[in-house]
Design a protein around this motif. Structure first.
Motif, mmCIF file in Angstrom:
data_model
loop_
_atom_site.group_PDB
_atom_site.id
_atom_site.type_symbol
_atom_site.label_atom_id
_atom_site.label_comp_id
_atom_site.label_asym_id
_atom_site.label_seq_id
_atom_site.Cartn_x
_atom_site.Cartn_y
_atom_site.Cartn_z
ATOM 1 N N ALA A 73 -2.063 -10.906 -10.782
ATOM 2 C CA ALA A 73 -0.872 -10.063 -10.781
ATOM 3 C C ALA A 73 -0.341 -9.838 -9.378
ATOM 4 C CB ALA A 73 -1.177 -8.730 -11.462
ATOM 5 N N GLY A 74 -1.224 -9.884 -8.388
ATOM 6 C CA GLY A 74 -0.808 -9.687 -7.008
ATOM 7 C C GLY A 74 -1.729 -8.713 -6.302
ATOM 8 N N LYS A 75 -1.802 -8.854 -4.994
ATOM 9 C CA LYS A 75 -2.665 -7.999 -4.179
ATOM 10 C C LYS A 75 -1.794 -7.208 -3.209
ATOM 11 C CE LYS A 75 -6.504 -9.756 -2.686
ATOM 12 N NZ LYS A 75 -7.479 -10.527 -1.870
ATOM 13 N N VAL A 76 -1.977 -5.887 -3.203
ATOM 14 C CA VAL A 76 -1.163 -4.993 -2.387
ATOM 15 C C VAL A 76 -2.065 -4.185 -1.461
ATOM 16 C CG1 VAL A 76 0.455 -3.049 -2.403
ATOM 17 C CG2 VAL A 76 0.603 -4.811 -4.183
ATOM 18 N N LEU A 77 -1.659 -4.074 -0.192
ATOM 19 C CA LEU A 77 -2.352 -3.225 0.773
ATOM 20 C C LEU A 77 -1.491 -2.001 1.053
ATOM 21 C CD1 LEU A 77 -4.449 -2.494 2.927
ATOM 22 C CD2 LEU A 77 -3.294 -4.093 4.482
ATOM 23 N N LEU A 78 -2.045 -0.810 0.780
ATOM 24 C CA LEU A 78 -1.348 0.449 1.045
ATOM 25 C C LEU A 78 -1.897 1.058 2.335
ATOM 26 C CD1 LEU A 78 -1.529 2.063 -2.530
ATOM 27 C CD2 LEU A 78 0.332 0.694 -1.566
ATOM 28 N N ALA A 98 -5.908 -1.277 8.896
ATOM 29 C CA ALA A 98 -4.894 -2.052 8.177
ATOM 30 C C ALA A 98 -4.878 -3.499 8.654
ATOM 31 C CB ALA A 98 -3.518 -1.421 8.370
ATOM 32 N N LEU A 99 -4.915 -3.700 9.969
ATOM 33 C CA LEU A 99 -4.932 -5.065 10.515
ATOM 34 C C LEU A 99 -6.159 -5.831 10.041
ATOM 35 C CD1 LEU A 99 -3.759 -4.835 14.248
ATOM 36 C CD2 LEU A 99 -2.689 -6.124 12.396
ATOM 37 N N LYS A 100 -7.296 -5.192 10.090
ATOM 38 C CA LYS A 100 -8.542 -5.838 9.674
ATOM 39 C C LYS A 100 -8.481 -6.268 8.209
ATOM 40 C CE LYS A 100 -13.563 -5.160 9.577
ATOM 41 N NZ LYS A 100 -14.686 -4.217 9.881
ATOM 42 N N LEU A 101 -8.038 -5.361 7.337
ATOM 43 C CA LEU A 101 -7.947 -5.683 5.907
ATOM 44 C C LEU A 101 -6.924 -6.781 5.644
ATOM 45 C CD1 LEU A 101 -8.200 -2.289 3.991
ATOM 46 C CD2 LEU A 101 -9.634 -4.316 3.665
ATOM 47 N N ALA A 102 -5.780 -6.695 6.324
ATOM 48 C CA ALA A 102 -4.730 -7.697 6.121
ATOM 49 C C ALA A 102 -5.221 -9.086 6.493
ATOM 50 C CB ALA A 102 -3.496 -7.335 6.942
ATOM 51 N N LYS A 145 -5.752 -10.965 3.035
ATOM 52 C CA LYS A 145 -4.471 -11.679 2.894
ATOM 53 C C LYS A 145 -3.680 -11.205 1.667
ATOM 54 C CE LYS A 145 -6.266 -15.698 5.305
ATOM 55 N NZ LYS A 145 -5.791 -15.176 6.586
ATOM 56 N N PRO A 146 -3.242 -9.951 1.672
ATOM 57 C CA PRO A 146 -2.476 -9.418 0.535
ATOM 58 C C PRO A 146 -1.118 -10.098 0.392
ATOM 59 C CG PRO A 146 -2.372 -7.911 2.387
ATOM 60 C CD PRO A 146 -3.370 -8.966 2.769
ATOM 61 N N GLY A 190 3.526 -11.860 13.612
ATOM 62 C CA GLY A 190 3.201 -13.009 14.434
ATOM 63 C C GLY A 190 2.150 -13.903 13.816
ATOM 64 N N GLU A 191 1.496 -13.408 12.750
ATOM 65 C CA GLU A 191 0.408 -14.150 12.121
ATOM 66 C C GLU A 191 0.721 -14.632 10.712
ATOM 67 O OE1 GLU A 191 -2.992 -11.423 14.385
ATOM 68 O OE2 GLU A 191 -2.854 -11.416 12.204
ATOM 69 N N SER A 192 1.659 -13.971 10.034
ATOM 70 C CA SER A 192 1.929 -14.336 8.639
ATOM 71 C C SER A 192 3.329 -13.890 8.231
ATOM 72 C CB SER A 192 0.897 -13.684 7.706
ATOM 73 O OG SER A 192 1.191 -12.318 7.499
ATOM 74 N N SER A 193 3.719 -14.317 7.041
ATOM 75 C CA SER A 193 5.025 -13.928 6.503
ATOM 76 C C SER A 193 4.864 -12.956 5.339
ATOM 77 C CB SER A 193 5.805 -15.166 6.036
ATOM 78 O OG SER A 193 5.078 -15.876 5.047
#
Length: 238
Positions: A8-13, A44-48, A52-53, A76-79
């Protein structure tokens, strides 16, 4: 806690107000989404980077690293799609956020149900784009320039060029439709989506930055052409 339905998708809050996170999290998990949470910028940076949400909801005011800095680093690392949360209604703050690479804004206070609907709409668009990418070639090459949409890499004369996520998406969209003219509003809808609250000048700014990065002479571009009174096109010289 993470739900089991990863399709369904992965979301980081990301928010330092735990009650806000928990409320949104419950709604998202009811929709079958995987939900990760963080209460400061460093976490947040570490989890992202680890998880890779598909989408990040990112508060502007955070301890350790603020939301703008987190957004700048991630872009700078992802879209990854980023929705910024802010208590500030100032347009200047929003434009700074968009310049850092945010995709959308939600101003506090907000309805959790409205935010969840916004997240679901964005994920639907993201999934559609992924499916569409799989149906078509993920690379285009023109005279002196190569764009790889799968790896999110652009090379000019065999040298990598660094672009933000939205700069890359805009360039890819134009280059994958060579010689086709798009208005600024068409490009806004395709790249930023229906929920974007900024104006068409956002396209003008991104086009200028792209030209500065890929054109030998940005004032006399070879690739990204202005069609006066209409919009822009990527001129194909394969």
């Amino acid at each position: 806690m993470i739900s089991k339905n990863s399709k369904a998708g992965k979301v980081l809050l990301v928010d330092d107000e735990v009650n806000i996170i928990e409320g949104i999290k419950r709604y998202l998990e009811q929709e079958g989404l995987d939900v990760l949470t963080a209460t400061d910028g460093e976490a947040a940076l570490k989890l992202a980077r680890q998880e890779k949400p598909d989408l990040i909801v990112l508060d502007l005011m955070l301890p350790k690293l603020d939301g703008l800095e987190v957004c700048r680093i991630l872009r700078g690392e992802s879209s990854v799609y980023i929705i910024m949360l802010t208590a500030k209604a100032d347009e200047v703050d929003k434009m700074v956020g968009y310049a850092m690479g945010a995709d959308s804004y939600v101003t506090k206070p907000f309805s959790s149900k409205v935010l969840v609907a916004k997240i679901k709409a964005a994920l639907k668009r993201i999934n559609f784009q992924k499916q569409n990418m799989n149906l078509h070639s993920s690379k285009v090459s023109f005279d002196g320039i190569e764009i790889d949409n799968k790896e999110k890499i652009i090379r000019k004369d065999n040298k990598n060029i660094e672009l933000t996520g939205k700069e890359f998406d805009l360039l890819w969209y134009l280059a994958s439709h060579p010689n086709q003219v798009f208005s600024r509003y068409q490009l806004l809808e395709e790249i930023w989506g229906d929920n974007f609250v900024g104006g068409a000048d956002t396209i003008t700014v991104h086009i200028r930055r792209l030209r500065e990065k890929i054109e030998e002479d940005p004032s006399n571009p070879n690739y990204i052409k202005t069609v006066w009174g209409v919009g822009y096109k990527f001129e194909a010289n394969k």
